[in-house]
Design an enzyme around this catalytic site. Structure first.
Site, short mmCIF file in Angstrom:
data_model
loop_
_atom_site.label_atom_id
_atom_site.label_comp_id
_atom_site.label_asym_id
_atom_site.label_seq_id
_atom_site.Cartn_x
_atom_site.Cartn_y
_atom_site.Cartn_z
N TYR A 56 16.83 4.15 -8.12
CA TYR A 56 15.50 3.59 -8.34
C TYR A 56 15.06 3.85 -9.78
O TYR A 56 15.02 4.98 -10.24
CB TYR A 56 14.47 4.19 -7.40
N LEU A 211 5.56 -3.35 5.45
CA LEU A 211 4.50 -4.32 5.20
C LEU A 211 5.07 -5.66 4.71
O LEU A 211 4.36 -6.46 4.11
CB LEU A 211 3.52 -3.77 4.16
N ARG A 213 7.23 -6.24 2.37
CA ARG A 213 7.21 -6.27 0.90
C ARG A 213 5.86 -6.79 0.37
O ARG A 213 5.79 -7.49 -0.64
CB ARG A 213 8.38 -7.08 0.35
N GLY A 214 4.81 -6.43 1.08
CA GLY A 214 3.46 -6.77 0.67
C GLY A 214 2.92 -8.05 1.25
O GLY A 214 1.70 -8.28 1.25
N PHE A 215 3.80 -8.91 1.77
CA PHE A 215 3.34 -10.20 2.26
C PHE A 215 2.39 -10.06 3.44
O PHE A 215 1.39 -10.79 3.55
CB PHE A 215 4.53 -11.07 2.67
#
Length: 322
Positions: A56, A211, A213-215
């Site tokens: 990362y 989540l 990926r935020g969607f």
């Protein structure tokens, strides 16, 4: 936050963890100071499972472990409050370049030592094989992990994004504590084989991107809302056509959220929590405000009608996850 058993090997963690990848890559520009404050706030709220990986934030072919360094710095005076999880096995994961994988025993041992140094700790609580290396039998990779446990460098072993068959092979070499995979209201592939295998073997499940990926928070309505370097631009579900089609799912989530007086993302997280106490999601964020919303979702109870409506909405999702 309440504590739960993760797997059957004796590890206990908070019912929800914190994924740290987005602090250093993939979702726009990071802010180290805000990220460190977010980690500290997570600990204050009782979050004990902190998740990172050697790749990362990496730059260059073999990377420099930027996110591990950030997490290690944030935890330098609070190490005894956390279950620290990191991973090895992905050498390079730049958007559009595919993944270069390596998990031969020599490399696993090398990666562990480098992660310990970057994190500034003498042991890793939960060490994952990030991906199966097609050039190395999983038995050989996990055998190296078992040696690290024996040496006191690692406490528990995990695997990530594996098949049920790979999970069983890994577990036969050394008990696996957790399997980490994408799992959310719009990514339910895990339920077919991996989740039943994990439960039969007494292995906990750690969903990343719970989540969507935020969607599923309702924050992503078009590609224009994503930065140019946002990795979601490379994912099929984030094509504009699929974003438009999948808004109907967010609409259902939003209706249920309004009925409970909470945010849509909290409903999406509550759905993951409702799938079982052996499931410990690690939503990622680099902002305190989102962290606080996420942690509150761990105590939110959905009705049977809520769960039925969400399940029916999930069946309408269009577009592959990768």
């Amino acid at each position: 936050m309440r504590q739960v058993a993760l797997g059957s090997q004796g590890l206990r963690v908070s019912a929800q963890g914190l994924g740290c990848m987005g602090m250093s890559q993939s979702y726009g520009v990071g802010n180290d100071e805000e990220s460190i404050r977010t980690v500290h706030r997570a600990l204050d709220l009782g979050v004990t499972l902190i998740d990172t990986a050697d790749v990362y934030g990496a730059t260059g072919l073999y990377g420099v472990g930027a996110n591990e360094k950030l997490v290690g710095y944030a935890l330098r005076e609070r190490r005894d409050e956390v279950t620290l999880a990191t991973k090895c096995g992905i050498v390079d994961m730049r958007p559009g370049a595919g993944m270069e994988l390596r998990a031969d025993p020599e490399y696993v041992r090398q990666c562990c030592d480098e992660s310990l140094r970057r994190l500034g700790v003498d042991h890793i609580d939960l060490y994952y094989l990030h991906r199966i290396d097609p050039k190395t039998p999983v038995e050989d990779s996990i055998g190296a992990f078992a040696e690290l446990v024996k040496a006191g460098k690692v406490r528990y072993i995990g695997v990530s994004e594996v098949t049920a068959e790979e999970l069983e092979r890994a577990h036969a070499v050394h008990p696996v504590t957790a399997v980490q995979s994408e799992y959310s209201l719009w990514s339910r592939e895990l339920e077919a084989q991996v989740l039943p295998a994990a439960r039969r073997l007494g292995i906990g499940v750690v969903p990343f991107s719970p989540l969507g990926r935020g969607f599923l928070t309702g924050a992503v309505t078009s590609r224009d809302t994503m930065a140019a370097n946002d990795m979601r631009r490379n994912l099929p579900r984030f094509s504009q056509d699929n974003l438009d089609a999948n808004q109907q799912v967010v609409d259902v989530i939003r209706e249920i959220a309004d009925a409970h007086g909470v945010r849509p993302g909290q409903i999406a997280l509550a759905w993951v929590h409702a799938q079982g106490d052996d499931i410990v999601p690690i939503p990622g964020t680099k902002r305190i405000s989102y962290l606080e919303q996420n942690t509150a979702a761990a105590d939110l109870t959905l009705t049977d009608d809520d769960l039925a409506r969400l399940g029916a909405a999930a069946a309408l999702i269009q577009g592959g996850r990768r």
